[in-house]
Design a protein around this motif. Sequence first.
Motif, PDB file in Angstrom:
ATOM      1  N   PHE A 276       0.848  -1.189   0.000  1.00 11.42           N
ATOM      2  CA  PHE A 276       0.000   0.000   0.000  1.00 11.42           C
ATOM      3  C   PHE A 276       0.885   1.242   0.000  1.00 11.42           C
ATOM      4  O   PHE A 276       1.891   1.290   0.701  1.00 11.42           O
TER       5      PHE A 276
ATOM      6  N   TYR B 231       0.915   5.369   0.710  1.00  7.79           N
ATOM      7  CA  TYR B 231       0.209   6.468   1.349  1.00  7.79           C
ATOM      8  C   TYR B 231       0.954   7.775   1.089  1.00  7.79           C
ATOM      9  O   TYR B 231       2.152   7.785   0.839  1.00  7.79           O
TER      10      TYR B 231
ATOM     11  N   GLN C 239       1.205  11.735   2.977  1.00 11.89           N
ATOM     12  CA  GLN C 239       0.857  12.470   4.181  1.00 11.89           C
ATOM     13  C   GLN C 239       1.359  13.903   4.072  1.00 11.89           C
ATOM     14  O   GLN C 239       2.570  14.126   3.993  1.00 11.89           O
TER      15      GLN C 239
ATOM     16  N   GLN D   2      -1.439  16.400   8.758  1.00 10.95           N
ATOM     17  CA  GLN D   2      -2.594  15.614   8.332  1.00 10.95           C
ATOM     18  C   GLN D   2      -2.309  14.129   8.527  1.00 10.95           C
ATOM     19  O   GLN D   2      -1.174  13.729   8.770  1.00 10.95           O
ATOM     20  N   SER D   3      -3.358  13.332   8.404  1.00 11.96           N
ATOM     21  CA  SER D   3      -3.191  11.899   8.569  1.00 11.96           C
ATOM     22  C   SER D   3      -2.736  11.261   7.254  1.00 11.96           C
ATOM     23  O   SER D   3      -2.613  11.928   6.232  1.00 11.96           O
ATOM     24  N   LEU D   4      -2.469   9.971   7.314  1.00 16.70           N
ATOM     25  CA  LEU D   4      -2.061   9.242   6.115  1.00 16.70           C
ATOM     26  C   LEU D   4      -3.272   9.048   5.195  1.00 16.70           C
ATOM     27  O   LEU D   4      -4.353   8.658   5.655  1.00 16.70           O
TER      28      LEU D   4
ATOM     29  N   LEU E 192      -4.451   7.001   1.769  1.00 24.21           N
ATOM     30  CA  LEU E 192      -4.092   5.935   0.844  1.00 24.21           C
ATOM     31  C   LEU E 192      -4.124   6.459  -0.584  1.00 24.21           C
ATOM     32  O   LEU E 192      -5.093   7.101  -1.003  1.00 24.21           O
TER      33      LEU E 192
ATOM     34  N   PHE F  49       5.104  13.566   2.336  1.00 29.18           N
ATOM     35  CA  PHE F  49       5.747  12.415   2.965  1.00 29.18           C
ATOM     36  C   PHE F  49       5.057  11.181   2.412  1.00 29.18           C
ATOM     37  O   PHE F  49       3.849  11.018   2.553  1.00 29.18           O
TER      38      PHE F  49
ATOM     39  N   ILE G  31       4.705   7.028   2.196  1.00 27.90           N
ATOM     40  CA  ILE G  31       4.946   5.867   3.062  1.00 27.90           C
ATOM     41  C   ILE G  31       4.360   4.623   2.405  1.00 27.90           C
ATOM     42  O   ILE G  31       3.239   4.657   1.879  1.00 27.90           O
TER      43      ILE G  31
ATOM     44  N   TYR H 244       0.208  -4.577  10.336  1.00 28.01           N
ATOM     45  CA  TYR H 244       0.766  -4.121   9.080  1.00 28.01           C
ATOM     46  C   TYR H 244       2.138  -3.500   9.335  1.00 28.01           C
ATOM     47  O   TYR H 244       2.343  -2.824  10.342  1.00 28.01           O
TER      48      TYR H 244
ATOM     49  N   PHE I  66       5.171  -0.942   8.144  1.00 28.98           N
ATOM     50  CA  PHE I  66       5.333   0.287   7.378  1.00 28.98           C
ATOM     51  C   PHE I  66       6.794   0.584   7.104  1.00 28.98           C
ATOM     52  O   PHE I  66       7.669   0.269   7.921  1.00 28.98           O
ATOM     53  N   GLY I  67       7.036   1.189   5.940  1.00 27.87           N
ATOM     54  CA  GLY I  67       8.361   1.715   5.675  1.00 27.87           C
ATOM     55  C   GLY I  67       8.594   2.966   6.514  1.00 27.87           C
ATOM     56  O   GLY I  67       7.676   3.480   7.162  1.00 27.87           O
ATOM     57  N   SER I  68       9.811   3.446   6.487  1.00 28.57           N
ATOM     58  CA  SER I  68      10.170   4.602   7.311  1.00 28.57           C
ATOM     59  C   SER I  68       9.776   5.928   6.681  1.00 28.57           C
ATOM     60  O   SER I  68       9.890   6.974   7.311  1.00 28.57           O
ATOM     61  N   GLY I  69       9.295   5.871   5.434  1.00 29.60           N
ATOM     62  CA  GLY I  69       8.802   7.076   4.795  1.00 29.60           C
ATOM     63  C   GLY I  69       9.855   7.787   3.959  1.00 29.60           C
ATOM     64  O   GLY I  69      11.063   7.650   4.197  1.00 29.60           O
TER      65      GLY I  69
ATOM     66  N   ARG J 258      10.572  11.693   2.473  1.00 23.53           N
ATOM     67  CA  ARG J 258      10.192  13.110   2.431  1.00 23.53           C
ATOM     68  C   ARG J 258      10.591  13.654   1.075  1.00 23.53           C
ATOM     69  O   ARG J 258      11.775  13.743   0.763  1.00 23.53           O
TER      70      ARG J 258
ATOM     71  N   TYR K 193      -1.662   1.950  16.525  1.00 28.05           N
ATOM     72  CA  TYR K 193      -0.388   2.288  15.900  1.00 28.05           C
ATOM     73  C   TYR K 193       0.009   3.670  16.393  1.00 28.05           C
ATOM     74  O   TYR K 193      -0.820   4.454  16.838  1.00 28.05           O
TER      75      TYR K 193
ATOM     76  N   GLN L  57       8.337   9.716  10.682  1.00 28.30           N
ATOM     77  CA  GLN L  57       8.621   8.291  10.565  1.00 28.30           C
ATOM     78  C   GLN L  57       7.362   7.563  10.096  1.00 28.30           C
ATOM     79  O   GLN L  57       6.265   8.119  10.115  1.00 28.30           O
ATOM     80  N   GLY L  58       7.520   6.320   9.685  1.00 28.51           N
ATOM     81  CA  GLY L  58       6.364   5.508   9.344  1.00 28.51           C
ATOM     82  C   GLY L  58       5.656   5.042  10.607  1.00 28.51           C
ATOM     83  O   GLY L  58       6.244   4.983  11.682  1.00 28.51           O
ATOM     84  N   PRO L  59       4.366   4.734  10.504  1.00 28.00           N
ATOM     85  CA  PRO L  59       3.636   4.234  11.676  1.00 28.00           C
ATOM     86  C   PRO L  59       4.250   2.947  12.216  1.00 28.00           C
ATOM     87  O   PRO L  59       4.818   2.148  11.469  1.00 28.00           O
TER      88      PRO L  59
ATOM     89  N   TYR M 226      -2.866   6.226  16.738  1.00 25.23           N
ATOM     90  CA  TYR M 226      -4.039   5.914  15.938  1.00 25.23           C
ATOM     91  C   TYR M 226      -4.707   4.635  16.444  1.00 25.23           C
ATOM     92  O   TYR M 226      -4.050   3.602  16.602  1.00 25.23           O
TER      93      TYR M 226
ATOM     94  N   ALA N 229      -6.027  -1.927   2.795  1.00 27.12           N
ATOM     95  CA  ALA N 229      -5.174  -0.998   3.529  1.00 27.12           C
ATOM     96  C   ALA N 229      -5.839  -0.562   4.824  1.00 27.12           C
ATOM     97  O   ALA N 229      -7.065  -0.567   4.957  1.00 27.12           O
ATOM     98  N   LEU N 230      -5.005  -0.178   5.779  1.00 26.69           N
ATOM     99  CA  LEU N 230      -5.526   0.417   7.007  1.00 26.69           C
ATOM    100  C   LEU N 230      -5.987   1.834   6.709  1.00 26.69           C
ATOM    101  O   LEU N 230      -5.335   2.568   5.974  1.00 26.69           O
TER     102      LEU N 230
ATOM    103  N   PHE O 192      -6.551   5.397   8.265  1.00 26.41           N
ATOM    104  CA  PHE O 192      -6.131   6.187   9.415  1.00 26.41           C
ATOM    105  C   PHE O 192      -7.045   7.391   9.605  1.00 26.41           C
ATOM    106  O   PHE O 192      -7.309   8.133   8.671  1.00 26.41           O
ATOM    107  N   GLY O 193      -7.515   7.551  10.831  1.00 31.32           N
ATOM    108  CA  GLY O 193      -8.220   8.777  11.194  1.00 31.32           C
ATOM    109  C   GLY O 193      -7.208   9.835  11.577  1.00 31.32           C
ATOM    110  O   GLY O 193      -6.048   9.772  11.175  1.00 31.32           O
ATOM    111  N   LYS O 194      -7.665  10.783  12.395  1.00 28.27           N
ATOM    112  CA  LYS O 194      -6.767  11.879  12.767  1.00 28.27           C
ATOM    113  C   LYS O 194      -5.906  11.534  13.972  1.00 28.27           C
ATOM    114  O   LYS O 194      -4.897  12.186  14.220  1.00 28.27           O
TER     115      LYS O 194
END
Lengths: 116, 112
Positions: free
Chosen positions: A34, A36, A38, A42-44, A46, A91, A93, A105, A107-110, A112, B36, B42-44, B87, B99-100, B102-104
């Motif tokens: 997946f 994402y 960001q 703000q949130s992630l 998809l 960002f 991810i 799940y 996640f990668g480190s992202g 920038r 999470y 960084q990533g979650p 989260y 996919a997950l 994510f809210g705020k």
Amino acid sequence: GAVVSQHPSWVICKSGTSVKIECRSLDFQATTMFWYRQFPKQSLMLMATSNEGSKATYEQGVEKDKFLINHASLTLSTLTVTSAHPEDSSFYICSAPGQLTNYGYTFGSGTRLTVV
Amino acid sequence: DAKTTQPPSMDCAEGRAANLPCNHSTISGNEYVYWYRQIHSQGPQYIIHGLKNNETNEMASLIITEDRKSSTLILPHATLRDTAVYYCIVRGNSNSGYALNFGKGTSLLVTP
């Protein structure tokens, strides 16, 4: 545990150029990845789902010709931002489903991305 | 996936317990509660998950109410490095190919 390695961690590019972001699953096979995006504070959100050996599925509003996703093997998925513009600065991810009973799940480190 | 509601921000003094609430009143019987966190830039990171029993691991404890409509993530002795966005996500195991969402989340600030 399941690890997803994402590179580069940051990149600065000029407007109009393309940037490739890689995500590798190091100790497991990821048939699905997946992606994402960001924005600050703000949130992630998809962007798309990549599946090994088939075309990616994009979320509504995400341009598939601009954000090229390739999932050529069970351990590598790439996102290429083509003809980048400053508004693509964000960002990015990646994430792969892991073993839900243990790791959820992964996640990668992202990455920038800054487009100047 | 059932919708979750979390307070936007919380503060906690270093060394004290941080209790982060989450409401998920529309959770269905086969849905798990996942937590999470995302440290800045960084990533979650996965913390913990549970179905109906309370759970504990090396990072945190998860307390789920008997009716499963809410839960609390507990960081027993918060440190400055626990400052992050947390989260709460509800997800059924049958949705593992998706996919997950994510809210705020809750932005936790741990202060000296």
